[in-house]
Motif scaffolding. Structure first.
Motif, PDB file in Angstrom:
ATOM      1  N   TYR A   1     -13.357  -3.720   8.059  1.00 17.85           N
ATOM      2  CA  TYR A   1     -12.497  -2.638   8.532  1.00 17.85           C
ATOM      3  C   TYR A   1     -11.036  -3.023   8.279  1.00 17.85           C
ATOM      4  N   PRO A   2     -10.134  -2.036   8.197  1.00 20.70           N
ATOM      5  CA  PRO A   2      -8.717  -2.393   8.112  1.00 20.70           C
ATOM      6  C   PRO A   2      -8.262  -2.949   9.461  1.00 20.70           C
ATOM      7  N   ARG A   3      -7.239  -3.772   9.465  1.00 24.54           N
ATOM      8  CA  ARG A   3      -6.656  -4.226  10.733  1.00 24.54           C
ATOM      9  C   ARG A   3      -6.101  -3.008  11.457  1.00 24.54           C
ATOM     10  N   SER A   4      -6.200  -3.001  12.759  1.00 26.27           N
ATOM     11  CA  SER A   4      -5.799  -1.850  13.570  1.00 26.27           C
ATOM     12  C   SER A   4      -4.358  -1.428  13.319  1.00 26.27           C
ATOM     13  N   GLY A   5      -3.450  -2.384  13.195  1.00 29.42           N
ATOM     14  CA  GLY A   5      -2.041  -2.057  12.988  1.00 29.42           C
ATOM     15  C   GLY A   5      -1.801  -1.280  11.706  1.00 29.42           C
ATOM     16  N   LEU A   6      -2.495  -1.643  10.627  1.00 33.19           N
ATOM     17  CA  LEU A   6      -2.344  -0.906   9.367  1.00 33.19           C
ATOM     18  C   LEU A   6      -2.828   0.529   9.520  1.00 33.19           C
ATOM     19  N   GLY A   7      -3.926   0.699  10.220  1.00 28.22           N
ATOM     20  CA  GLY A   7      -4.462   2.049  10.425  1.00 28.22           C
ATOM     21  C   GLY A   7      -3.582   2.876  11.343  1.00 28.22           C
ATOM     22  N   PHE A   8      -3.155   2.288  12.438  1.00 25.26           N
ATOM     23  CA  PHE A   8      -2.390   3.020  13.443  1.00 25.26           C
ATOM     24  C   PHE A   8      -0.976   3.348  12.962  1.00 25.26           C
ATOM     25  N   LYS A   9      -0.294   2.375  12.394  1.00 29.54           N
ATOM     26  CA  LYS A   9       1.107   2.563  11.987  1.00 29.54           C
ATOM     27  C   LYS A   9       1.264   3.250  10.632  1.00 29.54           C
ATOM     28  N   HIS A  10       0.298   3.037   9.741  1.00 27.33           N
ATOM     29  CA  HIS A  10       0.487   3.481   8.354  1.00 27.33           C
ATOM     30  C   HIS A  10      -0.636   4.369   7.822  1.00 27.33           C
ATOM     31  N   ARG A  11      -1.644   4.673   8.650  1.00 27.46           N
ATOM     32  CA  ARG A  11      -2.810   5.455   8.224  1.00 27.46           C
ATOM     33  C   ARG A  11      -3.484   4.834   7.000  1.00 27.46           C
ATOM     34  N   CYS A  12      -3.542   3.506   6.973  1.00 34.36           N
ATOM     35  CA  CYS A  12      -4.263   2.820   5.910  1.00 34.36           C
ATOM     36  C   CYS A  12      -5.734   2.782   6.287  1.00 34.36           C
ATOM     37  N   ARG A  13      -6.588   3.020   5.271  1.00 36.49           N
ATOM     38  CA  ARG A  13      -8.026   3.040   5.514  1.00 36.49           C
ATOM     39  C   ARG A  13      -8.737   2.449   4.305  1.00 36.49           C
ATOM     40  N   LEU A  14      -9.959   1.994   4.534  1.00 32.74           N
ATOM     41  CA  LEU A  14     -10.778   1.539   3.420  1.00 32.74           C
ATOM     42  C   LEU A  14     -11.275   2.749   2.653  1.00 32.74           C
ATOM     43  N   ASP A  15     -11.268   2.655   1.341  1.00 30.41           N
ATOM     44  CA  ASP A  15     -11.715   3.778   0.516  1.00 30.41           C
ATOM     45  C   ASP A  15     -13.181   4.113   0.751  1.00 30.41           C
TER      46      ASP A  15
ATOM     47  N   PHE B   1       0.861  -1.171   0.000  1.00 33.82           N
ATOM     48  CA  PHE B   1       0.000   0.000   0.000  1.00 33.82           C
ATOM     49  C   PHE B   1       0.900   1.224   0.000  1.00 33.82           C
ATOM     50  N   VAL B   2       0.877   1.954  -1.106  1.00 30.94           N
ATOM     51  CA  VAL B   2       1.765   3.092  -1.318  1.00 30.94           C
ATOM     52  C   VAL B   2       1.035   4.381  -0.961  1.00 30.94           C
TER      53      VAL B   2
ATOM     54  N   LYS C   1     -10.695  -2.426  -0.819  1.00 34.35           N
ATOM     55  CA  LYS C   1      -9.875  -1.353  -1.398  1.00 34.35           C
ATOM     56  C   LYS C   1      -9.326  -0.481  -0.273  1.00 34.35           C
ATOM     57  N   ILE C   2      -8.005  -0.407  -0.213  1.00 31.03           N
ATOM     58  CA  ILE C   2      -7.322   0.310   0.865  1.00 31.03           C
ATOM     59  C   ILE C   2      -6.409   1.388   0.294  1.00 31.03           C
ATOM     60  N   SER C   3      -6.410   2.555   0.966  1.00 29.65           N
ATOM     61  CA  SER C   3      -5.490   3.650   0.643  1.00 29.65           C
ATOM     62  C   SER C   3      -4.573   3.894   1.817  1.00 29.65           C
ATOM     63  N   CYS C   4      -3.355   4.318   1.508  1.00 28.72           N
ATOM     64  CA  CYS C   4      -2.369   4.679   2.528  1.00 28.72           C
ATOM     65  C   CYS C   4      -2.272   6.206   2.561  1.00 28.72           C
ATOM     66  N   ASP C   5      -2.630   6.792   3.697  1.00 23.63           N
ATOM     67  CA  ASP C   5      -2.605   8.249   3.850  1.00 23.63           C
ATOM     68  C   ASP C   5      -1.534   8.704   4.838  1.00 23.63           C
ATOM     69  N   ALA C   6      -0.406   8.018   4.843  1.00 25.60           N
ATOM     70  CA  ALA C   6       0.670   8.365   5.773  1.00 25.60           C
ATOM     71  C   ALA C   6       1.137   9.803   5.539  1.00 25.60           C
ATOM     72  N   HIS C   7       1.655  10.432   6.586  1.00 23.64           N
ATOM     73  CA  HIS C   7       2.101  11.822   6.491  1.00 23.64           C
ATOM     74  C   HIS C   7       3.469  11.963   5.807  1.00 23.64           C
ATOM     75  N   ASP C   8       4.345  10.981   5.984  1.00 21.71           N
ATOM     76  CA  ASP C   8       5.697  11.111   5.435  1.00 21.71           C
ATOM     77  C   ASP C   8       5.750  10.671   3.971  1.00 21.71           C
ATOM     78  N   GLU C   9       6.486  11.431   3.176  1.00 24.49           N
ATOM     79  CA  GLU C   9       6.621  11.150   1.743  1.00 24.49           C
ATOM     80  C   GLU C   9       7.271   9.788   1.519  1.00 24.49           C
ATOM     81  N   GLY C  10       6.815   9.093   0.502  1.00 22.67           N
ATOM     82  CA  GLY C  10       7.402   7.815   0.130  1.00 22.67           C
ATOM     83  C   GLY C  10       7.017   6.662   1.033  1.00 22.67           C
ATOM     84  N   HIS C  11       6.068   6.888   1.927  1.00 27.30           N
ATOM     85  CA  HIS C  11       5.675   5.842   2.872  1.00 27.30           C
ATOM     86  C   HIS C  11       5.052   4.658   2.140  1.00 27.30           C
TER      87      HIS C  11
END
Length: 169
Positions: free
Chosen positions: A84-98, A59-60, A120-130
């Motif tokens: 729902y996304p698994r908690s770890g994906l959401g907490f560590k990587h800001r991954c969420r279901l579209d 998930f880019v 369908k999952i998107s990664c909304d991490a704050h840091d570039e290139g996450h």
């Protein structure tokens, strides 16, 4: 505890069609299909059934990835499966279901796509290139069954044949 649903795999033909739309460079789709694990709860106290990645998935940041799970669920009427996304994906990587929360209705099982649950999952991490990576066989989403009710004057008679917004067509 009341037992109200059963997970199954979709046919190989359905999985292959959906998988190759999203991961066209896959060399051995049959091997991916054969490795699919049915969702399970991790502990007796878990509400969620873990959905496992059928293959390695990345998930880019600022991109959406649709993951065909190869799974469908036969659900008793009066119940719904929420994804729902698994908690770890959401907490560590800001991954969420579209679509924020996936809703799998009992009549989705009989849809023309065999009720194939695709997440369908998107990664909304704050840091570039996450990048968030999930290995084949690792949990990446979870599903929770919930009872629901209808109004006393409900007169719905529509029939579903599809997913993702098919009930409003």
């Amino acid at each position: 505890m009341e037992k109200i649903a059963k997970f199954e795999k979709v046919s190989f033909e359905q999985f292959e069609k959906d998988w190759l739309k999203n991961f066209p460079d896959t060399e051995d789709v049959k091997a991916v299909y054969d490795s699919i694990k049915l969702p399970k709860r991790a502990t007796t106290g878990s509400a969620g059934y873990d959905f496992y990645a059928p293959a390695d998935v990345t998930f880019v940041k600022d991109k959406s990835t649709l993951v065909p799970t190869g799974i469908r669920s036969k659900i008793d009427e009066g119940w719904v499966l929420s994804i729902y996304p698994r908690s770890g994906l959401g907490f560590k990587h800001r991954c969420r279901l579209d679509n924020t929360v996936g809703i799998i209705d009992s009549d989705y099982y009989n849809s023309s796509n065999e009720g194939h649950i695709m997440i369908k999952i998107s990664c909304d991490a704050h840091d570039e290139g996450h990048i968030a990576s999930v290995s084949a066989g690792d949990g990446f989403a979870q599903g929770i069954f919930t009872r629901f009710g209808i109004t006393v004057d409900d007169d719905t008679d529509g029939i579903r044949d599809g997913g993702f917004g098919s009930t409003t067509k």
